[in-house]
Design an enzyme around this catalytic site. Structure first.
Site, PDB file in Angstrom:
ATOM      1  N   LYS A  13       0.829  -1.224   0.000  1.00  0.00           N
ATOM      2  CA  LYS A  13       0.000   0.000   0.000  1.00  0.00           C
ATOM      3  C   LYS A  13       0.856   1.264   0.000  1.00  0.00           C
ATOM      4  O   LYS A  13       0.605   2.189  -0.754  1.00  0.00           O
ATOM      5  CB  LYS A  13      -0.896   0.072   1.263  1.00  0.00           C
ATOM      6  CG  LYS A  13      -1.859  -1.044   1.451  1.00  0.00           C
ATOM      7  CD  LYS A  13      -2.774  -0.776   2.641  1.00  0.00           C
ATOM      8  CE  LYS A  13      -2.075  -0.672   3.988  1.00  0.00           C
ATOM      9  NZ  LYS A  13      -1.450  -1.917   4.466  1.00  0.00           N
ATOM     10  N   ARG A  88      -9.199   1.270   8.975  1.00  0.00           N
ATOM     11  CA  ARG A  88      -8.731  -0.086   9.287  1.00  0.00           C
ATOM     12  C   ARG A  88      -9.864  -0.945   9.841  1.00  0.00           C
ATOM     13  O   ARG A  88      -9.680  -2.114  10.127  1.00  0.00           O
ATOM     14  CB  ARG A  88      -7.664  -0.041  10.384  1.00  0.00           C
ATOM     15  CG  ARG A  88      -6.243   0.283   9.967  1.00  0.00           C
ATOM     16  CD  ARG A  88      -5.540  -0.868   9.316  1.00  0.00           C
ATOM     17  NE  ARG A  88      -4.195  -1.194   9.751  1.00  0.00           N
ATOM     18  CZ  ARG A  88      -3.090  -0.545   9.434  1.00  0.00           C
ATOM     19  NH1 ARG A  88      -3.114   0.559   8.751  1.00  0.00           N
ATOM     20  NH2 ARG A  88      -1.927  -1.004   9.829  1.00  0.00           N
ATOM     21  N   ARG A 124      11.835  -5.407   5.197  1.00  0.00           N
ATOM     22  CA  ARG A 124      11.599  -3.955   5.110  1.00  0.00           C
ATOM     23  C   ARG A 124      12.479  -3.198   6.109  1.00  0.00           C
ATOM     24  O   ARG A 124      12.638  -3.608   7.247  1.00  0.00           O
ATOM     25  CB  ARG A 124      10.125  -3.680   5.404  1.00  0.00           C
ATOM     26  CG  ARG A 124       9.751  -2.224   5.425  1.00  0.00           C
ATOM     27  CD  ARG A 124       8.296  -2.010   5.168  1.00  0.00           C
ATOM     28  NE  ARG A 124       7.415  -2.565   6.188  1.00  0.00           N
ATOM     29  CZ  ARG A 124       6.085  -2.594   6.074  1.00  0.00           C
ATOM     30  NH1 ARG A 124       5.508  -2.123   4.998  1.00  0.00           N
ATOM     31  NH2 ARG A 124       5.352  -3.102   7.029  1.00  0.00           N
ATOM     32  N   ARG A 157      11.299  -1.232  11.431  1.00  0.00           N
ATOM     33  CA  ARG A 157      10.212  -0.609  12.180  1.00  0.00           C
ATOM     34  C   ARG A 157       9.878  -1.457  13.395  1.00  0.00           C
ATOM     35  O   ARG A 157       9.854  -2.678  13.302  1.00  0.00           O
ATOM     36  CB  ARG A 157       8.968  -0.504  11.288  1.00  0.00           C
ATOM     37  CG  ARG A 157       8.874   0.773  10.531  1.00  0.00           C
ATOM     38  CD  ARG A 157       7.756   0.775   9.540  1.00  0.00           C
ATOM     39  NE  ARG A 157       6.576   0.027   9.941  1.00  0.00           N
ATOM     40  CZ  ARG A 157       5.476  -0.070   9.202  1.00  0.00           C
ATOM     41  NH1 ARG A 157       5.419   0.521   8.045  1.00  0.00           N
ATOM     42  NH2 ARG A 157       4.448  -0.757   9.615  1.00  0.00           N
ATOM     43  N   ARG A 168      -0.570  -9.167  13.626  1.00  0.00           N
ATOM     44  CA  ARG A 168      -0.972  -8.111  12.683  1.00  0.00           C
ATOM     45  C   ARG A 168      -1.826  -8.693  11.557  1.00  0.00           C
ATOM     46  O   ARG A 168      -2.780  -8.070  11.105  1.00  0.00           O
ATOM     47  CB  ARG A 168       0.276  -7.415  12.112  1.00  0.00           C
ATOM     48  CG  ARG A 168       0.979  -6.566  13.157  1.00  0.00           C
ATOM     49  CD  ARG A 168       2.282  -6.028  12.638  1.00  0.00           C
ATOM     50  NE  ARG A 168       2.105  -5.010  11.619  1.00  0.00           N
ATOM     51  CZ  ARG A 168       3.065  -4.625  10.781  1.00  0.00           C
ATOM     52  NH1 ARG A 168       4.253  -5.179  10.842  1.00  0.00           N
ATOM     53  NH2 ARG A 168       2.833  -3.691   9.904  1.00  0.00           N
TER      54      ARG A 168
END
Ligand code: AMP
Length: 223
Positions: A13, A88, A124, A157, A168
Site C-alpha cells: 500500500k 482499518r 523492510r 520498524r 498483525r
C-alpha cells in the site's frame, strides 16, 4: 478525490501510495506514519498509542481520528488525498464519512499472498529521518544500511518485529477485511494484484485513476 488503499500489512500500500502521489500530486497520508511520529515525539496521543502498536493490534479509533482530522485540515488536502492504512475497520470508515463525506472516492485493494507479505515485512527497513522505505532484497539503498535521501542509518520498524506478524495478520483478517465488502457495496472498489513488482502493481492503479480523473481517452493513450 480520495484514494483509499486497502491491503494486509506489507501488501505494498505504502509504495503504491508513493507512486500515486508522484503521478497525481495528492498528498499521501499514512496513519501508521502519523502514529509513529506521535510516538517518537512522545505526544499525549503517542504515549497512549505506543503500547497498542507494540502488540500488533489497532490503536483506538479516537486517537487515530484525532491525528487524521488534524492532517486533513491542512491546505494540501483540499483537492484530494491518498489514505494509506486508514480506515482499518468499519467504524473508522464511518468516522471518515462523517469527517469528510461527499468527496468522490476510489478504493484499491492490494491483494498480496501471505507468504509474499511476510517476506516483505521481514526485509523492510525504514529511515527514521525522512520515513523513506527500503527493502534489503528488492529496494536496497546505495550504501548498505544508510538512507539514500538523507544519510540516516536505516532501522527495522518497531512493529515489523517478526513475532508481531501473526497478530498483525489476524488483526487485518478480523478487523480490516470487512471493509472490502463495504467499499464493494459502494461501487468504488478495485482489486489489484500485489504479488508482482511495484511497477506491475501500479499499472492497473494508474489506468483506473487516469480513467476517473481524465476520462477514457487519456487512459488509452498511456501504455
Ligand atoms: P502501518 O504503518 O499502516 O502498518 O501501521 C502500523 C501500526 O500502526 C499498525 O499495526 C497499528 O497498530 C497502527 N495503525 C496504523 N493505522 C491505524 C489505524 N487506521 N487504526 C488503528 N491503528 C492503526
Amino acid at each position: 478525490m480520495r484514494v483509499i488503499l486497502l491491503g494486509a500489512p506489507g501488501s505494498g500500500k505504502g509504495s503504491v501510495g508513493d507512486l500515486v502521489r508522484s503521478a497525481y500530486g495528492f498528498p499521501k497520508i499514512s496513519t501508521g506514519d502519523l502514529l509513529r511520529e506521535a510516538v517518537q515525539n512522545k505526544t499525549p496521543l503517542g504515549v497512549q498509542a505506543a503500547s497498542q502498536m507494540g502488540k500488533g493490534g489497532l490503536v483506538d479509533d479516537a486517537i487515530v481520528l484525532g491525528l487524521l482530522r488534524e492532517r486533513l485540515a491542512r491546505p494540501d488536502c483540499r483537492a484530494g488525498y491518498i489514505l494509506d492504512g486508514y480506515p482499518r475497520n468499519l467504524s473508522q470508515a464511518k468516522d471518515l464519512e462523517a469527517l469528510d463525506g461527499g468527496r468522490p472516492e476510489i478504493a484499491f485493494l492490494i491483494e498480496t499472498r501471505e507468504d509474499v507479505v511476510v517476506r516483505r515485512i521481514e526485509s523492510r527497513r525504514m529511515c527514521p529521518g525522512c520515513e523513506a522505505i527500503y527493502n534489503v532484497i528488492t529496494k536496497k539503498p546505495a550504501q548498505e544500511g544508510v538512507c539514500d535521501a538523507c544519510g540516516t542509518a536505516l532501522v527495522r520498524r518497531q512493529d515489523d518485529r517478526p513475532d508481531l506478524v501473526p497478530e498483525r495478520m489476524k488483526t487485518y483478517h478480523t478487523k480490516t477485511e470487512p471493509l472490502i465488502a463495504y467499499y464493494q457495496a459502494k461501487g468504488v472498489l478495485h482489486r489489484i494484484d500485489g504479488n508482482g513488482t511495484l511497477e506491475e502493481t501500479f499499472r492497473p492503479v494508474r489506468s483506473v485513476l487516469d480513467r476517473v480523473l481524465h476520462g477514457p481517452a487519456e487512459s488509452q493513450a498511456k501504455p
